[in-house]
Design a protein around this motif. Structure first.
Motif, PDB file in Angstrom:
ATOM      1  N   ASP A  55      -3.862  80.278  17.570  1.00  8.05           N
ATOM      2  CA  ASP A  55      -2.878  80.333  18.647  1.00  8.05           C
ATOM      3  C   ASP A  55      -3.524  80.822  19.941  1.00  8.05           C
ATOM      4  O   ASP A  55      -4.739  81.000  20.019  1.00  8.05           O
ATOM      5  N   LEU A  59       0.232  80.002  27.123  1.00  3.81           N
ATOM      6  CA  LEU A  59       0.813  81.216  27.687  1.00  3.81           C
ATOM      7  C   LEU A  59       1.172  81.050  29.161  1.00  3.81           C
ATOM      8  O   LEU A  59       2.189  81.548  29.627  1.00  3.81           O
ATOM      9  N   PHE A  62       3.930  77.602  29.146  1.00  8.56           N
ATOM     10  CA  PHE A  62       5.166  77.705  28.373  1.00  8.56           C
ATOM     11  C   PHE A  62       5.608  79.137  28.119  1.00  8.56           C
ATOM     12  O   PHE A  62       6.699  79.368  27.602  1.00  8.56           O
ATOM     13  N   GLY A  63       4.759  80.107  28.464  1.00  8.15           N
ATOM     14  CA  GLY A  63       5.133  81.511  28.278  1.00  8.15           C
ATOM     15  C   GLY A  63       5.205  81.937  26.833  1.00  8.15           C
ATOM     16  O   GLY A  63       5.884  82.910  26.496  1.00  8.15           O
ATOM     17  N   GLU A  64       4.514  81.230  25.939  1.00  7.06           N
ATOM     18  CA  GLU A  64       4.487  81.603  24.524  1.00  7.06           C
ATOM     19  C   GLU A  64       3.169  81.155  23.916  1.00  7.06           C
ATOM     20  O   GLU A  64       2.486  80.278  24.437  1.00  7.06           O
ATOM     21  N   LYS A  65       2.815  81.808  22.786  1.00  5.28           N
ATOM     22  CA  LYS A  65       1.580  81.457  22.097  1.00  5.28           C
ATOM     23  C   LYS A  65       1.822  80.267  21.188  1.00  5.28           C
ATOM     24  O   LYS A  65       2.686  80.297  20.319  1.00  5.28           O
ATOM     25  N   LEU A  66       1.030  79.216  21.390  1.00  6.11           N
ATOM     26  CA  LEU A  66       1.103  78.015  20.568  1.00  6.11           C
ATOM     27  C   LEU A  66      -0.257  77.729  19.965  1.00  6.11           C
ATOM     28  O   LEU A  66      -1.289  78.108  20.537  1.00  6.11           O
ATOM     29  N   GLU A  70       0.397  72.339  18.291  1.00 10.06           N
ATOM     30  CA  GLU A  70       1.732  72.566  18.857  1.00 10.06           C
ATOM     31  C   GLU A  70       1.742  72.312  20.360  1.00 10.06           C
ATOM     32  O   GLU A  70       2.685  71.713  20.893  1.00 10.06           O
ATOM     33  N   TYR A  71       0.685  72.752  21.036  1.00  7.44           N
ATOM     34  CA  TYR A  71       0.608  72.521  22.478  1.00  7.44           C
ATOM     35  C   TYR A  71       0.532  71.032  22.779  1.00  7.44           C
ATOM     36  O   TYR A  71       1.256  70.515  23.647  1.00  7.44           O
ATOM     37  N   ARG A  74       3.837  69.096  22.516  1.00  5.70           N
ATOM     38  CA  ARG A  74       4.785  69.230  23.635  1.00  5.70           C
ATOM     39  C   ARG A  74       4.658  68.046  24.591  1.00  5.70           C
ATOM     40  O   ARG A  74       5.637  67.636  25.213  1.00  5.70           O
TER      41      ARG A  74
END
Length: 426
Positions: A55, A59, A62-66, A70-71, A74
């Motif tokens: 992960d 950040l 998207f402001g989240e850990k992917l 997963e990234y 998107r």
């Protein structure tokens, strides 16, 4: 002989490479109304992200850990909702320029296709340096991997490529693989780095080495490999200030694999084949702030332009190129050179459009050495037009710098010059 002109397919924008930069570029061009083609030589989209199961991606965006997959997903999941034409298992074998158009010959399962495109975007990523490129002596035996290849074996094929290994180079992929292989039960004897300081991000040194008790040895390098069919040991030597091996410091380390994390090179053979000027510092194309090269209608983005730390910036680069490439009437460019001295490893973009109506221009740079309390100065014709203070700079950590320019700042033909200097204040 059949007339091939009837077989030419027409597109406004063609993107080569469907990694994070290419995906972002194709979607941005489509949103801007361009008829867009996305070409990928592999069977699946996503580029290197497919095998990056750790992960930390996304950040900024998207402001989240992917994880890497997963990234990528998107962006991939937006493709069926767009008008982008996607060709996988397709390889660009030749590019020719015809006036301002680009003519592509593409080999795929359907045979040979020919495409005429108004704008062309290179999102071809980068490749890893090999043992031969860094001068490791010894027989070319099995067991010498680049970090990316070891990652592919482990994460995609489900095959553990080593039981006891040495990692040469402390680049981020090497650090991440030190952790990954340790988690899979392999013994990582150590990470050896010829430079006096690590080459990877500080967080990766901490999370991938210190947290898993993997030793890091600086100012040391691998000078020889041993083995016939399979690697059996490596020779490690200390190096001097010029990174030359020091006689008498050799140490033999038994292992079954040597994993190389010794740098990345932007993949630009196709771009060079049509005469795109390349920056000797970045090994990527010389571009303006729209990521257009010095050839009109030809763009570069992502790691093909310069090696980025964060995939978020790779996607940003692709979007900038995609939006600009979609413009039907390319504006006339009055280009202003952007230069840096030896205090910076590089600066991107290397040109600015003087007659652009945009105030903000975004630059990416790396300091040439560790600096504390450093001041960046931008001058033009001897006049300082911008300064910024940085508390700490490291060469492995790329900086993103937006600057607002006034029209008078860019007037005249003198280049913009970037300089870093540590503050003399106590």
């Amino acid at each position: 002989m059949q007339d091939t002109t009837e077989q030419e397919l027409m597109f406004d924008v063609t993107v080569i490479g469907a990694g994070p930069a290419g995906l972002a570029a194709a979607l941005a061009a489509d949103r801007a109304g361009a008829k867009t083609l996305l070409i990928e030589r592999e069977a699946r989209l996503g580029g290197i992200l497919k095998q990056c199961i750790h992960d930390g991606f996304g950040l900024v965006r998207f402001g989240e850990k992917l994880s890497g997959p997963e990234y990528a997903e998107r962006f991939i999941e937006q493709l069926p909702l767009s008008g982008v034409t996607v060709w996988t298992l397709s390889f660009v074998s030749e590019i020719r320029r015809d006036s301002l158009d680009s003519l592509l010959t593409i080999i795929s399962r359907e045979g040979i296709r020919r495409v005429r495109t108004r704008s062309l975007i290179f999102a071809t990523g980068c490749r890893e340096r090999t043992s031969r490129q860094i001068g490791v002596n010894g027989r070319h035996c099995a067991g010498v991997f680049t970090a990316g290849t070891a990652q592919y074996y482990t994460n995609i094929l489900g095959k553990l490529p080593t039981k006891r290994c040495v990692i040469l180079g402390s680049g981020d992929i090497g650090l991440i693989m030190a952790r990954r292989l340790t988690l899979e039960g392999a013994e990582v004897v150590g990470v050896y780095e010829a430079k006096p300081t690590p080459s990877g991000l500080t967080r990766n040194v901490s999370q991938c080495l210190w947290d898993f008790d993997v030793p890091l040895y600086t100012s040391k390098t691998v000078t020889r490999v041993f083995g016939d069919a399979r690697l059996s040991a490596v020779e490690v030597s200390s190096v001097d200030a010029r990174m030359r091996p020091i006689a008498g410091t050799e140490e033999i380390i038994p292992c079954d694999a040597l994993i190389l994390s010794v740098g990345l090179i932007p993949e630009n053979e196709l771009a060079e084949s049509i005469g795109v000027p390349i920056d000797s510092k970045t090994k990527g194309a010389v571009v303006d702030e729209r990521n257009e090269t010095l050839l009109r209608g030809v763009f570069a983005c992502g790691n093909a332009l310069h090696v980025n730390d964060l995939v978020d910036y790779v996607s940003e680069s692709g979007e900038i190129a995609g939006e600009a490439a979609a413009e039907k009437c390319q504006p006339c460019r009055w280009l202003l050179p952007v230069e840096c001295d030896e205090s910076l490893l590089y600066i991107v973009p290397q040109r600015l459009i003087r007659n652009s109506d945009k105030k903000e221009r975004v630059f990416f740079f790396r300091a040439s050495r560790d600096m504390d309390d450093a001041i960046l100065t931008v001058t033009k014709g001897g006049t300082t037009i911008y300064t910024k203070r940085f508390s700490h700079l490291r060469p492995p950590e790329m900086e993103r710098l937006p600057i607002d320019f006034l029209p008078q700042d860019l007037a005249g033909s003198e280049p913009l010059r970037f300089h870093l200097e540590e503050s003399s204040n106590d």
